[in-house]
Design a protein around this motif. Structure first.
Motif, PDB file in Angstrom:
ATOM      1  N   LYS A 146     -14.978 -17.946   2.650  1.00  0.00           N
ATOM      2  CA  LYS A 146     -15.881 -18.416   3.700  1.00  0.00           C
ATOM      3  C   LYS A 146     -15.636 -19.902   4.002  1.00  0.00           C
ATOM      4  O   LYS A 146     -15.195 -20.654   3.136  1.00  0.00           O
ATOM      5  N   PRO A 147     -15.939 -20.343   5.242  1.00  0.00           N
ATOM      6  CA  PRO A 147     -15.744 -21.761   5.597  1.00  0.00           C
ATOM      7  C   PRO A 147     -16.474 -22.694   4.642  1.00  0.00           C
ATOM      8  O   PRO A 147     -17.530 -22.363   4.101  1.00  0.00           O
ATOM      9  N   GLY A 148     -15.887 -23.857   4.447  1.00  0.00           N
ATOM     10  CA  GLY A 148     -16.449 -24.857   3.550  1.00  0.00           C
ATOM     11  C   GLY A 148     -15.413 -25.909   3.239  1.00  0.00           C
ATOM     12  O   GLY A 148     -14.516 -26.188   4.046  1.00  0.00           O
ATOM     13  N   PHE A 149     -15.523 -26.488   2.049  1.00  0.00           N
ATOM     14  CA  PHE A 149     -14.574 -27.513   1.605  1.00  0.00           C
ATOM     15  C   PHE A 149     -13.541 -26.883   0.672  1.00  0.00           C
ATOM     16  O   PHE A 149     -13.886 -26.112  -0.224  1.00  0.00           O
ATOM     17  N   PHE A 150     -12.273 -27.250   0.888  1.00  0.00           N
ATOM     18  CA  PHE A 150     -11.167 -26.722   0.096  1.00  0.00           C
ATOM     19  C   PHE A 150     -10.295 -27.876  -0.396  1.00  0.00           C
ATOM     20  O   PHE A 150     -10.282 -28.960   0.184  1.00  0.00           O
ATOM     21  N   ARG A 151      -9.547 -27.572  -1.465  1.00  0.00           N
ATOM     22  CA  ARG A 151      -8.651 -28.574  -2.051  1.00  0.00           C
ATOM     23  C   ARG A 151      -7.289 -27.932  -2.250  1.00  0.00           C
ATOM     24  O   ARG A 151      -7.174 -26.880  -2.873  1.00  0.00           O
ATOM     25  N   LEU A 152      -6.260 -28.569  -1.676  1.00  0.00           N
ATOM     26  CA  LEU A 152      -4.886 -28.109  -1.888  1.00  0.00           C
ATOM     27  C   LEU A 152      -4.133 -29.196  -2.640  1.00  0.00           C
ATOM     28  O   LEU A 152      -3.815 -30.249  -2.081  1.00  0.00           O
ATOM     29  N   THR A 153      -3.875 -28.925  -3.910  1.00  0.00           N
ATOM     30  CA  THR A 153      -3.176 -29.880  -4.774  1.00  0.00           C
ATOM     31  C   THR A 153      -1.762 -29.385  -4.988  1.00  0.00           C
ATOM     32  O   THR A 153      -1.549 -28.323  -5.578  1.00  0.00           O
ATOM     33  N   THR A 154      -0.800 -30.136  -4.478  1.00  0.00           N
ATOM     34  CA  THR A 154       0.607 -29.741  -4.622  1.00  0.00           C
ATOM     35  C   THR A 154       1.424 -30.930  -5.089  1.00  0.00           C
ATOM     36  O   THR A 154       1.188 -32.064  -4.662  1.00  0.00           O
ATOM     37  N   PRO A 155       2.407 -30.687  -5.948  1.00  0.00           N
ATOM     38  CA  PRO A 155       3.301 -31.778  -6.336  1.00  0.00           C
ATOM     39  C   PRO A 155       4.223 -32.141  -5.177  1.00  0.00           C
ATOM     40  O   PRO A 155       4.390 -31.362  -4.231  1.00  0.00           O
ATOM     41  N   THR A 156       4.800 -33.325  -5.230  1.00  0.00           N
ATOM     42  CA  THR A 156       5.751 -33.747  -4.204  1.00  0.00           C
ATOM     43  C   THR A 156       6.874 -32.723  -4.100  1.00  0.00           C
ATOM     44  O   THR A 156       7.433 -32.295  -5.098  1.00  0.00           O
ATOM     45  N   GLY A 157       7.164 -32.312  -2.864  1.00  0.00           N
ATOM     46  CA  GLY A 157       8.214 -31.318  -2.645  1.00  0.00           C
ATOM     47  C   GLY A 157       7.725 -29.891  -2.693  1.00  0.00           C
ATOM     48  O   GLY A 157       8.519 -28.954  -2.649  1.00  0.00           O
ATOM     49  N   GLY A 158       6.390 -29.700  -2.762  1.00  0.00           N
ATOM     50  CA  GLY A 158       5.837 -28.352  -2.905  1.00  0.00           C
ATOM     51  C   GLY A 158       5.669 -27.585  -1.606  1.00  0.00           C
ATOM     52  O   GLY A 158       5.096 -26.494  -1.619  1.00  0.00           O
ATOM     53  N   GLY A 159       6.125 -28.122  -0.490  1.00  0.00           N
ATOM     54  CA  GLY A 159       6.039 -27.395   0.777  1.00  0.00           C
ATOM     55  C   GLY A 159       4.647 -27.371   1.381  1.00  0.00           C
ATOM     56  O   GLY A 159       4.266 -26.430   2.071  1.00  0.00           O
ATOM     57  N   LYS A 160       3.896 -28.433   1.149  1.00  0.00           N
ATOM     58  CA  LYS A 160       2.494 -28.500   1.585  1.00  0.00           C
ATOM     59  C   LYS A 160       2.335 -28.374   3.098  1.00  0.00           C
ATOM     60  O   LYS A 160       1.402 -27.709   3.575  1.00  0.00           O
ATOM     61  N   THR A 161       3.226 -28.981   3.878  1.00  0.00           N
ATOM     62  CA  THR A 161       3.043 -29.042   5.332  1.00  0.00           C
ATOM     63  C   THR A 161       2.964 -27.657   5.948  1.00  0.00           C
ATOM     64  O   THR A 161       2.095 -27.380   6.783  1.00  0.00           O
ATOM     65  N   LEU A 162       3.847 -26.764   5.546  1.00  0.00           N
ATOM     66  CA  LEU A 162       3.822 -25.402   6.073  1.00  0.00           C
ATOM     67  C   LEU A 162       2.721 -24.564   5.422  1.00  0.00           C
ATOM     68  O   LEU A 162       2.039 -23.782   6.089  1.00  0.00           O
ATOM     69  N   SER A 163       2.545 -24.732   4.118  1.00  0.00           N
ATOM     70  CA  SER A 163       1.567 -23.893   3.408  1.00  0.00           C
ATOM     71  C   SER A 163       0.145 -24.132   3.889  1.00  0.00           C
ATOM     72  O   SER A 163      -0.627 -23.190   4.088  1.00  0.00           O
ATOM     73  N   VAL A 164      -0.223 -25.391   4.086  1.00  0.00           N
ATOM     74  CA  VAL A 164      -1.597 -25.671   4.520  1.00  0.00           C
ATOM     75  C   VAL A 164      -1.824 -25.159   5.935  1.00  0.00           C
ATOM     76  O   VAL A 164      -2.932 -24.731   6.279  1.00  0.00           O
ATOM     77  N   MET A 165      -0.788 -25.136   6.763  1.00  0.00           N
ATOM     78  CA  MET A 165      -0.931 -24.574   8.100  1.00  0.00           C
ATOM     79  C   MET A 165      -1.116 -23.058   8.021  1.00  0.00           C
ATOM     80  O   MET A 165      -1.874 -22.481   8.812  1.00  0.00           O
ATOM     81  N   ALA A 166      -0.447 -22.404   7.071  1.00  0.00           N
ATOM     82  CA  ALA A 166      -0.640 -20.958   6.889  1.00  0.00           C
ATOM     83  C   ALA A 166      -2.099 -20.666   6.540  1.00  0.00           C
ATOM     84  O   ALA A 166      -2.711 -19.724   7.067  1.00  0.00           O
ATOM     85  N   PHE A 167      -2.668 -21.476   5.636  1.00  0.00           N
ATOM     86  CA  PHE A 167      -4.085 -21.319   5.306  1.00  0.00           C
ATOM     87  C   PHE A 167      -4.949 -21.525   6.550  1.00  0.00           C
ATOM     88  O   PHE A 167      -5.831 -20.707   6.867  1.00  0.00           O
ATOM     89  N   ALA A 168      -4.711 -22.619   7.256  1.00  0.00           N
ATOM     90  CA  ALA A 168      -5.566 -22.997   8.384  1.00  0.00           C
ATOM     91  C   ALA A 168      -5.549 -21.944   9.488  1.00  0.00           C
ATOM     92  O   ALA A 168      -6.605 -21.576  10.031  1.00  0.00           O
ATOM     93  N   LEU A 169      -4.374 -21.450   9.836  1.00  0.00           N
ATOM     94  CA  LEU A 169      -4.263 -20.458  10.907  1.00  0.00           C
ATOM     95  C   LEU A 169      -4.997 -19.166  10.557  1.00  0.00           C
ATOM     96  O   LEU A 169      -5.771 -18.625  11.365  1.00  0.00           O
ATOM     97  N   ASN A 170      -4.747 -18.659   9.355  1.00  0.00           N
ATOM     98  CA  ASN A 170      -5.379 -17.401   8.952  1.00  0.00           C
ATOM     99  C   ASN A 170      -6.885 -17.559   8.757  1.00  0.00           C
ATOM    100  O   ASN A 170      -7.669 -16.669   9.097  1.00  0.00           O
TER     101      ASN A 170
END
Length: 703
Positions: free
Chosen positions: A238-262
């Protein structure tokens, strides 16, 4: 308005059959007019999708244009006669205030001039004392519009902070609808239809599967896929506050967009707003997203976007940048939050489109501590009442336990994050507690026979002094904001070229290198700083896993310059290091932020923004909420031909186009007003040229 004025209008009506048509603005070239009634009805209809009170604000905002005095002013203006406008916002605002709809009154009164304070000599209470403004046009307005037009929904005020945000959203919706109605009448609206979230998901997944199809089967690519799948799975929450913790090089830019779109698809959210703190990150992310989507999907909104003057492309961009009517927005945290706390119509126009969104805050640890409480309060309001979700992204996640936030849910579970961090561990940290001077650091580099190294400090004076000593190594470069942006980019290119060719290179930089710069050194040195800064520096070391024993050395620099606001953070970091806590452990980062933010001496609302919001002091809030507190003066460095040519053009024309001005800013350096007065020459207001010395290695020289 007295009866004599009304009688004059009646006489004029008899003399001119057209004069009883009360128009909203000058006619089009073909003579077509937009009546006040048409404009009010259309503005209300446009704003209706946001909130019933926004619809009402749209319907009442220009009631003052029924005033014969305003119609006479408009006719005089059309005839080419200069005269002062009698104003038209106060009439509808007075009606709303009389009916107890104070939020609507705030929005209407400010739809051209900006939101007012509640109290004070220039406050809305004083301006709307009595209802004579509404009474003066009541008969005309009701005759034109009918009694039903003035029916209004009931509203029961909630907590002052909830009402503050509601007023801002009503105001935003009104400003946008008013401008949209005018644009439609003038044939000047944006006819390009943005892509839907459903369409974007199809485009994004096609792009992503194309990327991974031929990707090598490496540990880092396996981690990127795992993070991506966790983001897809968490999108159902459900909507709310989320935390995405990724190490450098973990592909955050694409992954967080996958979360956001879905997530947006699941919860009928209309757009994704991605906001990092630095322009360098924005430009990289915007490029990644443009490659993922169709042309009309991504709006990149920041000061570095440049177009040719007076082109259709520039016009569309300006229209879109004010309204944010795109499914994917890439902007800065400064633009986002200064809009949310602003009073100005042009800046607030986008605010209602922040509702029903997924807001991604990248490098969230960089949010200014002294505004943290009002920022988080505003975000909570958007989550609680306006169907927003917020994602905090960082490799160094802050601890926000002291703030009034609901649960922040982790997108990637702790055990998986620990596995990722262990697999991607690229450096070992070494703390050097004995004080070093620059010759000690030079000796350490030589003893270790380092082919390349990154050295990061917090103060420009330290970077300058360190460069002087480390130049003995040869192939030494310097970066700081004493150098103009084009110069810094050129230095970074030289450094990258040498790294790529395995040639000796040593870079000493201020912390501007710590985020958004993709570069890979064999070794790193960081003068003692906050823990998050140290980890960011380490992210520029062994980035591509070329070494099994890379080291990031944390050293105490003799006579080191400490920014006042960083002293507490540095002492907490020292304590953690001396206690032997591992900087690879998430718990160390949480302990660091907890020790800092829970300190009673740390003020999380230094400008009393929350108190101002609760008192509906919109003008004061705008004045005091300044995320970039910088009194520096920008001076142009006339070192390169492009800068010299633009300066010469500015001297000749006493102006520059938008594109020319933006290009010229690439050659600017911020200096104190005192230095600007002593070492620069004014070409015209807001354009000053540096006449002092400029060193090709470290920039401006003032000694």
């Amino acid at each position: 308005m007295n009866s004599e004025s009304l009688q004059t209008h009646s006489i004029n009506s008899e003399q001119s059959p057209q004069s009883n048509i009360r128009i909203s603005r000058p006619p089009r070239q073909d003579g077509t007019v937009q009546t006040v009634k048409e404009h009010l009805e259309e503005t209300g209809a446009i704003a209706a999708s946001v909130h019933p009170l926004a619809e009402l604000a749209g319907k009442w905002h220009d009631l003052g244009k029924f005033d014969p005095a305003w119609q006479q002013y408009l006719q005089a203006s059309i005839a080419g006669n200069k005269c002062k406008s009698p104003g038209h916002a106060i009439h509808g605002a007075a009606l709303a205030w009389k009916k107890g709809l104070h939020g609507v009154a705030f929005a209407i009164l400010g739809h051209h001039s900006g939101l007012h304070n509640l109290g004070g000599a220039d406050g809305i209470q004083q301006k709307l004392k009595g209802d004579q403004h509404w009474q003066s046009i009541q008969a005309i307005a009701k005759d034109e519009l009918g009694d039903n037009f003035f029916n209004c929904p009931s509203h029961h005020p909630e907590h002052p902070l909830t009402e503050d945000l509601l007023i801002r959203i009503i105001f935003s919706a009104l400003v946008d609808a008013d401008r949209e109605s005018a644009a439609r009448f003038l044939g000047d609206g944006d006819t390009v239809k943005p892509a839907t979230i459903d369409q974007l998901i199809l485009q994004f997944e096609t792009h992503y599967h194309h990327l991974i199809k031929n990707a090598a089967d490496t540990p880092i690519n396996a981690i990127r896929r795992d993070i991506y799948h966790h983001c897809q799975a968490a999108a159902t929450l459900k909507p709310g506050f989320f935390r995405l913790t990724t190490p450098t090089g973990g592909g955050k830019t694409l992954s967080v967009m996958a979360f956001a779109l879905n997530h947006a698809q699941n919860y009928q959210q209309k757009r994704i707003i991605y906001c990092p703190p630095f322009t360098s990150i924005i430009e990289q992310a915007a490029q990644v997203y443009r490659e993922s989507f169709s042309e009309n999907a991504v709006l990149e909104h920041h000061s570095g976007v440049v177009f040719d003057t007076h082109t259709d492309e520039l016009h569309r961009y300006q229209f879109a940048a004010q309204g944010w009517d795109y499914p994917v927005i890439v902007s800065t945290t400064v633009q986002l939050f200064e809009s949310l706390f602003s009073r100005r119509p042009s800046q607030c126009r986008k605010v209602h489109r922040i509702t029903n969104s997924v807001i991604i805050l990248d490098e969230v640890q960089a949010l200014p501590t002294n505004y943290l409480n009002p920022i988080m309060s505003m975000l909570r309001g958007l989550v609680d009442k306006w169907n927003c979700s917020v994602v905090f992204c960082s490799a160094t996640q802050p601890w926000y336990g002291i703030l009034d936030l609901p649960e922040i849910r982790d997108i990637v579970p702790l055990n998986q994050r620990q596995n990722h961090a262990k697999t991607l561990q690229r450096v070992e940290y070494h703390y050097q507690p004995q004080t070093w001077d620059w010759h000690d650091l030079l000796q350490d580099i030589r003893q270790r026979s380092l082919q390349n190294a990154l050295i990061v400090v917090s103060a420009k004076i330290d970077a300058h002094q360190g460069f002087e000593v480390l130049s003995e190594l040869g192939n030494t470069f310097h970066l700081s904001t004493n150098m103009y942006a084009a110069h810094r980019r050129r230095v970074l290119k030289q450094v990258r070229d040498r790294l790529n060719q395995d040639l000796p290179v040593y870079l000493i930089s201020t912390q501007l290198i710590e985020a958004g710069v993709d570069i890979d050194f064999a070794a790193g040195y960081r003068a003692i700083a906050g823990l998050d800064s140290i980890i960011q520096t380490a992210g520029r070391v062994n980035r591509n896993h070329k070494s099994h024993d890379a080291k990031c050395t944390i050293f105490e620099l003799k006579n080191q310059g400490f920014p006042q606001q960083d002293r507490d953070k540095i002492q907490i970091t020292r304590n953690l290091l001396k206690a032997g806590q591992s900087l690879h452990d998430e718990a160390s980062c949480q302990d660091y932020f907890k020790s800092f933010l829970a300190n009673p001496a740390v003020n999380l609302d230094q400008q009393d923004i929350q108190k101002r919001r609760e008192g509906f002091m919109f003008k004061d809030t705008d004045t005091h909420f300044q995320m970039i507190e910088n009194n520096n003066v920008n001076v142009i460095i006339p070192q390169e031909d492009t800068a010299k040519q633009l300066i010469e053009l500015a001297q000749k024309q006493q102006r520059l186009s938008q594109k020319q001005w933006r290009f010229l800013l690439h050659y600017g350096v911020g200096v104190t007003p005192k230095l600007a007065d002593a070492y620069s020459q004014e070409i015209f207001p807001s354009l000053r040229v540096w006449i002092g010395d400029y060193n090709p290695n470290f920039g401006i020289v003032t000694e």
